[in-house]
Motif scaffolding. Structure first.
Motif, mmCIF file in Angstrom:
data_model
loop_
_atom_site.group_PDB
_atom_site.id
_atom_site.type_symbol
_atom_site.label_atom_id
_atom_site.label_comp_id
_atom_site.label_asym_id
_atom_site.label_seq_id
_atom_site.Cartn_x
_atom_site.Cartn_y
_atom_site.Cartn_z
ATOM 1 N N GLU A 5 0.841 -1.209 0.000
ATOM 2 C CA GLU A 5 0.000 0.000 0.000
ATOM 3 C C GLU A 5 0.871 1.253 0.000
ATOM 4 O O GLU A 5 0.546 2.239 -0.660
ATOM 5 N N LEU A 6 1.979 1.203 0.738
ATOM 6 C CA LEU A 6 2.910 2.331 0.762
ATOM 7 C C LEU A 6 3.510 2.550 -0.622
ATOM 8 O O LEU A 6 3.570 3.682 -1.111
ATOM 9 N N LEU A 7 3.950 1.479 -1.275
ATOM 10 C CA LEU A 7 4.500 1.608 -2.625
ATOM 11 C C LEU A 7 3.458 2.161 -3.590
ATOM 12 O O LEU A 7 3.751 3.055 -4.395
ATOM 13 N N ALA A 8 2.229 1.656 -3.519
ATOM 14 C CA ALA A 8 1.162 2.152 -4.391
ATOM 15 C C ALA A 8 0.911 3.636 -4.148
ATOM 16 O O ALA A 8 0.715 4.412 -5.098
ATOM 17 N N ARG A 31 3.013 -11.455 -3.852
ATOM 18 C CA ARG A 31 1.968 -10.876 -2.994
ATOM 19 C C ARG A 31 2.030 -9.335 -3.021
ATOM 20 O O ARG A 31 1.001 -8.667 -3.130
ATOM 21 N N ILE A 32 3.227 -8.800 -2.921
ATOM 22 C CA ILE A 32 3.388 -7.342 -2.965
ATOM 23 C C ILE A 32 2.904 -6.797 -4.302
ATOM 24 O O ILE A 32 2.157 -5.814 -4.348
ATOM 25 N N CYS A 33 3.301 -7.447 -5.387
ATOM 26 C CA CYS A 33 2.875 -6.984 -6.720
ATOM 27 C C CYS A 33 1.352 -7.080 -6.882
ATOM 28 O O CYS A 33 0.737 -6.168 -7.441
ATOM 29 N N ALA A 38 -3.849 -4.294 -6.884
ATOM 30 C CA ALA A 38 -5.157 -4.134 -6.227
ATOM 31 C C ALA A 38 -5.390 -2.698 -5.779
ATOM 32 O O ALA A 38 -6.537 -2.270 -5.631
ATOM 33 N N ASN A 39 -4.311 -1.947 -5.600
ATOM 34 C CA ASN A 39 -4.408 -0.531 -5.230
ATOM 35 C C ASN A 39 -4.338 0.376 -6.455
ATOM 36 O O ASN A 39 -4.101 1.580 -6.335
ATOM 37 N N GLY A 40 -4.534 -0.207 -7.645
ATOM 38 C CA GLY A 40 -4.665 0.570 -8.865
ATOM 39 C C GLY A 40 -3.375 1.080 -9.477
ATOM 40 O O GLY A 40 -3.404 2.017 -10.277
ATOM 41 N N GLN A 41 -2.245 0.478 -9.139
ATOM 42 C CA GLN A 41 -0.966 0.943 -9.669
ATOM 43 C C GLN A 41 -0.264 -0.176 -10.450
ATOM 44 O O GLN A 41 -0.568 -1.355 -10.297
#
Length: 168
Positions: A5-8, A31-33, A38-41
Protein backbone atom coordinates in the motif's frame (compact mmCIF):
# COMPACT_ATOMS: atom_id res chain seq x y z
CA UNK A 1 -0.79 0.07 6.10
CA UNK A 2 1.20 -2.55 4.25
CA UNK A 3 4.44 -2.21 2.33
CA UNK A 4 2.52 -2.71 -0.93
CA UNK A 5 0.00 0.00 0.00
CA UNK A 6 2.91 2.33 0.76
CA UNK A 7 4.50 1.61 -2.62
CA UNK A 8 1.16 2.15 -4.39
CA UNK A 9 0.74 5.48 -2.57
CA UNK A 10 4.25 6.52 -3.63
CA UNK A 11 3.47 5.60 -7.26
CA UNK A 12 0.19 7.53 -7.18
CA UNK A 13 2.09 10.52 -5.77
CA UNK A 14 4.43 10.68 -8.76
CA UNK A 15 7.29 8.35 -7.82
CA UNK A 16 8.25 6.60 -11.05
CA UNK A 17 9.97 3.52 -9.70
CA UNK A 18 10.91 1.98 -6.38
CA UNK A 19 13.93 -0.25 -5.98
CA UNK A 20 13.80 -2.88 -3.25
CA UNK A 21 17.34 -4.04 -2.48
CA UNK A 22 17.53 -7.27 -0.51
CA UNK A 23 16.49 -10.86 -0.79
CA UNK A 24 12.81 -11.64 -0.74
CA UNK A 25 10.99 -14.85 -1.54
CA UNK A 26 9.14 -15.11 -4.84
CA UNK A 27 5.87 -15.59 -2.96
CA UNK A 28 6.43 -12.30 -1.06
CA UNK A 29 7.25 -10.47 -4.30
CA UNK A 30 4.14 -11.92 -5.94
CA UNK A 31 1.97 -10.88 -2.99
CA UNK A 32 3.39 -7.34 -2.96
CA UNK A 33 2.87 -6.98 -6.72
CA UNK A 34 -0.70 -8.30 -6.46
CA UNK A 35 -1.43 -5.81 -3.67
CA UNK A 36 0.09 -2.94 -5.68
CA UNK A 37 -2.20 -3.87 -8.62
CA UNK A 38 -5.16 -4.13 -6.23
CA UNK A 39 -4.41 -0.53 -5.23
CA UNK A 40 -4.66 0.57 -8.86
CA UNK A 41 -0.97 0.94 -9.67
CA UNK A 42 1.48 -0.70 -12.08
CA UNK A 43 3.38 -3.36 -10.13
CA UNK A 44 6.25 -3.41 -12.66
CA UNK A 45 7.35 -0.09 -11.15
CA UNK A 46 8.51 -2.05 -8.09
CA UNK A 47 11.92 -3.48 -8.98
CA UNK A 48 13.38 -6.18 -6.76
CA UNK A 49 17.18 -6.40 -6.59
CA UNK A 50 19.26 -8.98 -4.69
CA UNK A 51 21.43 -8.35 -1.66
CA UNK A 52 24.59 -6.39 -2.30
CA UNK A 53 27.95 -6.48 -0.50
CA UNK A 54 27.84 -2.70 -0.02
CA UNK A 55 24.54 -0.89 0.04
CA UNK A 56 26.28 2.49 0.01
CA UNK A 57 28.15 1.62 -3.22
CA UNK A 58 24.97 0.24 -4.79
CA UNK A 59 23.06 3.40 -3.90
CA UNK A 60 25.77 5.54 -5.51
CA UNK A 61 25.61 3.33 -8.60
CA UNK A 62 21.80 3.48 -8.83
CA UNK A 63 21.47 7.17 -7.91
CA UNK A 64 17.99 7.15 -6.34
CA UNK A 65 16.28 10.41 -5.38
CA UNK A 66 15.64 9.23 -1.82
CA UNK A 67 15.89 6.21 0.44
CA UNK A 68 12.74 4.52 1.74
CA UNK A 69 13.53 3.19 5.19
CA UNK A 70 12.67 -0.44 5.77
CA UNK A 71 9.01 -0.99 6.61
CA UNK A 72 7.23 -2.08 8.75
CA UNK A 73 10.31 -2.15 10.94
CA UNK A 74 13.17 0.23 10.21
CA UNK A 75 16.06 1.64 12.13
CA UNK A 76 18.83 -0.52 10.79
CA UNK A 77 22.22 -0.22 9.18
CA UNK A 78 20.72 0.43 5.74
CA UNK A 79 19.47 3.88 6.77
CA UNK A 80 22.97 4.74 7.99
CA UNK A 81 24.43 3.68 4.64
CA UNK A 82 21.86 5.84 2.83
CA UNK A 83 22.85 8.82 5.01
CA UNK A 84 26.50 8.06 4.25
CA UNK A 85 25.88 8.79 0.58
CA UNK A 86 23.73 11.81 1.43
CA UNK A 87 20.29 10.56 0.47
CA UNK A 88 17.14 12.10 1.89
CA UNK A 89 15.30 9.51 3.97
CA UNK A 90 11.57 8.75 3.81
CA UNK A 91 10.66 7.02 7.06
CA UNK A 92 7.28 5.32 7.33
CA UNK A 93 6.41 4.97 11.01
CA UNK A 94 3.26 3.25 12.15
CA UNK A 95 1.28 5.65 14.32
CA UNK A 96 0.90 4.41 17.86
CA UNK A 97 3.43 1.60 17.45
CA UNK A 98 6.02 0.86 20.08
CA UNK A 99 9.07 3.16 19.94
CA UNK A 100 11.08 -0.01 19.34
CA UNK A 101 9.35 -0.29 15.96
CA UNK A 102 9.84 3.40 15.12
CA UNK A 103 13.55 3.88 15.77
CA UNK A 104 14.84 7.14 14.30
CA UNK A 105 18.41 6.58 13.17
CA UNK A 106 18.30 9.94 11.35
CA UNK A 107 18.05 12.15 14.45
CA UNK A 108 14.97 13.91 13.11
CA UNK A 109 16.25 14.60 9.60
CA UNK A 110 13.98 12.13 7.78
CA UNK A 111 10.62 12.87 6.22
CA UNK A 112 8.17 10.83 8.30
CA UNK A 113 4.80 9.47 7.22
CA UNK A 114 2.52 7.70 9.66
CA UNK A 115 -0.49 7.35 7.37
CA UNK A 116 -0.92 6.97 3.63
CA UNK A 117 -2.68 10.33 3.29
CA UNK A 118 0.65 11.99 4.17
CA UNK A 119 2.53 10.40 1.25
CA UNK A 120 1.78 13.02 -1.45
CA UNK A 121 3.01 15.87 0.77
CA UNK A 122 6.08 13.83 1.74
CA UNK A 123 6.94 13.20 -1.92
CA UNK A 124 6.56 16.93 -2.69
CA UNK A 125 8.84 17.74 0.24
CA UNK A 126 11.45 15.20 -0.91
CA UNK A 127 11.39 16.86 -4.33
CA UNK A 128 11.39 20.50 -3.21
CA UNK A 129 13.87 20.15 -0.32
CA UNK A 130 16.10 17.45 -1.82
CA UNK A 131 19.35 19.42 -1.53
CA UNK A 132 18.78 20.51 2.08
CA UNK A 133 17.56 17.05 3.13
CA UNK A 134 20.60 15.47 1.46
CA UNK A 135 22.99 17.80 3.28
CA UNK A 136 21.31 17.20 6.63
CA UNK A 137 21.36 13.45 6.07
CA UNK A 138 25.09 13.48 5.34
CA UNK A 139 25.76 15.79 8.31
CA UNK A 140 23.98 13.37 10.69
CA UNK A 141 26.09 10.54 9.28
CA UNK A 142 29.30 12.51 9.88
CA UNK A 143 28.30 13.48 13.42
CA UNK A 144 26.99 10.13 14.64
CA UNK A 145 28.11 7.26 12.40
CA UNK A 146 31.36 8.11 10.60
CA UNK A 147 34.76 6.68 11.51
CA UNK A 148 35.56 10.00 13.12
CA UNK A 149 32.48 9.76 15.34
CA UNK A 150 33.36 6.15 16.18
CA UNK A 151 36.91 7.20 17.08
CA UNK A 152 35.65 10.00 19.31
CA UNK A 153 33.31 7.56 21.04
CA UNK A 154 36.20 5.20 21.72
CA UNK A 155 38.31 8.05 23.08
CA UNK A 156 35.42 9.08 25.29
CA UNK A 157 35.08 5.50 26.56
CA UNK A 158 38.81 5.29 27.31
CA UNK A 159 39.29 8.80 28.74
CA UNK A 160 36.00 8.92 30.62
CA UNK A 161 35.16 12.34 29.23
CA UNK A 162 34.12 13.69 25.89
CA UNK A 163 37.30 14.59 23.94
CA UNK A 164 35.32 17.29 22.09
CA UNK A 165 35.22 19.20 25.39
CA UNK A 166 39.03 19.39 25.53
CA UNK A 167 40.65 22.51 24.17
CA UNK A 168 43.52 21.86 21.77
Amino acid sequence: FSYAELLAALFSSGVTRMLHIGEMSESQKDRICADIRANGQDATRAVFLPNTPSLAKKLVELGPDFYLESYPMGGGKAAVEAMCVGLPILAPHTAGASPLLNVDMTFGTSVVVSELAQVPAAVRRLESEKEALSQRSRAVYEEHYSWSAFRQGLLWAIAGEDPRDQIS
